[in-house]
Design a protein around this motif. Structure first.
Motif, PDB file in Angstrom:
ATOM      1  N   VAL A  80      29.687  63.520  53.547  1.00 23.31           N
ATOM      2  CA  VAL A  80      28.240  63.630  53.795  1.00 23.31           C
ATOM      3  C   VAL A  80      27.775  65.160  54.211  1.00 23.31           C
ATOM      4  O   VAL A  80      26.622  65.426  54.022  1.00 23.31           O
ATOM      5  N   ASP A  81      28.688  66.070  54.058  1.00 27.67           N
ATOM      6  CA  ASP A  81      28.313  67.218  54.450  1.00 27.67           C
ATOM      7  C   ASP A  81      29.189  68.576  53.984  1.00 27.67           C
ATOM      8  O   ASP A  81      30.291  68.167  53.400  1.00 27.67           O
ATOM      9  N   LYS A  82      28.831  69.767  54.084  1.00 27.47           N
ATOM     10  CA  LYS A  82      29.579  70.826  53.578  1.00 27.47           C
ATOM     11  C   LYS A  82      29.618  71.765  54.888  1.00 27.47           C
ATOM     12  O   LYS A  82      28.836  71.800  55.911  1.00 27.47           O
ATOM     13  N   CYS A  83      30.794  72.468  55.089  1.00 28.46           N
ATOM     14  CA  CYS A  83      31.269  72.986  56.266  1.00 28.46           C
ATOM     15  C   CYS A  83      31.859  74.526  55.836  1.00 28.46           C
ATOM     16  O   CYS A  83      32.808  74.640  55.241  1.00 28.46           O
ATOM     17  N   PRO A  84      30.499  75.242  55.710  1.00 28.43           N
ATOM     18  CA  PRO A  84      30.987  76.722  55.075  1.00 28.43           C
ATOM     19  C   PRO A  84      31.988  77.612  55.884  1.00 28.43           C
ATOM     20  O   PRO A  84      32.590  78.209  55.371  1.00 28.43           O
ATOM     21  N   GLY A  85      31.987  77.169  57.234  1.00 22.87           N
ATOM     22  CA  GLY A  85      33.149  78.085  57.914  1.00 22.87           C
ATOM     23  C   GLY A  85      34.511  77.388  57.972  1.00 22.87           C
ATOM     24  O   GLY A  85      35.495  78.092  58.432  1.00 22.87           O
TER      25      GLY A  85
END
Length: 116
Positions: A80-85
């Protein structure tokens, strides 16, 4: 010797029938979901995951699932999401998903995971 050849033949047939498994090894952490990069709002009680920017790409995996394995435990989580870190093979999962694998006090665990 015959058992080894039979086993290798079965593995070969399985791979050709089911395709190769895209398995990854990386860290799993947890976060409080909200409005994700896929455009939907989720809560901490949902079994959801944020992929690293490298795996998230253009969002083509949104709404699909991954299977996460840790020390004999398993959870299926919706992308459901992106984790840039996050590192390339790392995943950031909801608190409920993390709790199905390990005590949240650990904060970070090494998992194996695959696209389903």
């Amino acid at each position: 010797m015959q058992v080894t050849r039979t086993l290798l033949a079965l593995i070969s047939v399985s791979a050709s029938l089911f395709g190769s498994v895209n398995a990854f090894k990386g860290d799993a952490t947890y976060y409080d979901p909200g409005l994700g990069a896929c455009g939907k709002t989720n809560k901490g009680g949902d079994l959801v995951v944020a992929l690293s920017a490298a795996k998230y790409g253009s969002g083509s995996h949104c709404g699909k699932y991954i299977g996460i394995h840790y020390k004999g435990k398993y959870v299926k989580a919706k992308i459901v999401d992106k984790c840039p870190g996050c590192a390339t093979n790392a995943v950031d999962i909801s608190p409920t998903a993390f709790s199905k694998l390990a005590n949240k006090d650990l904060g970070r665990i090494q998992v194996d995971w695959e696209f389903l």
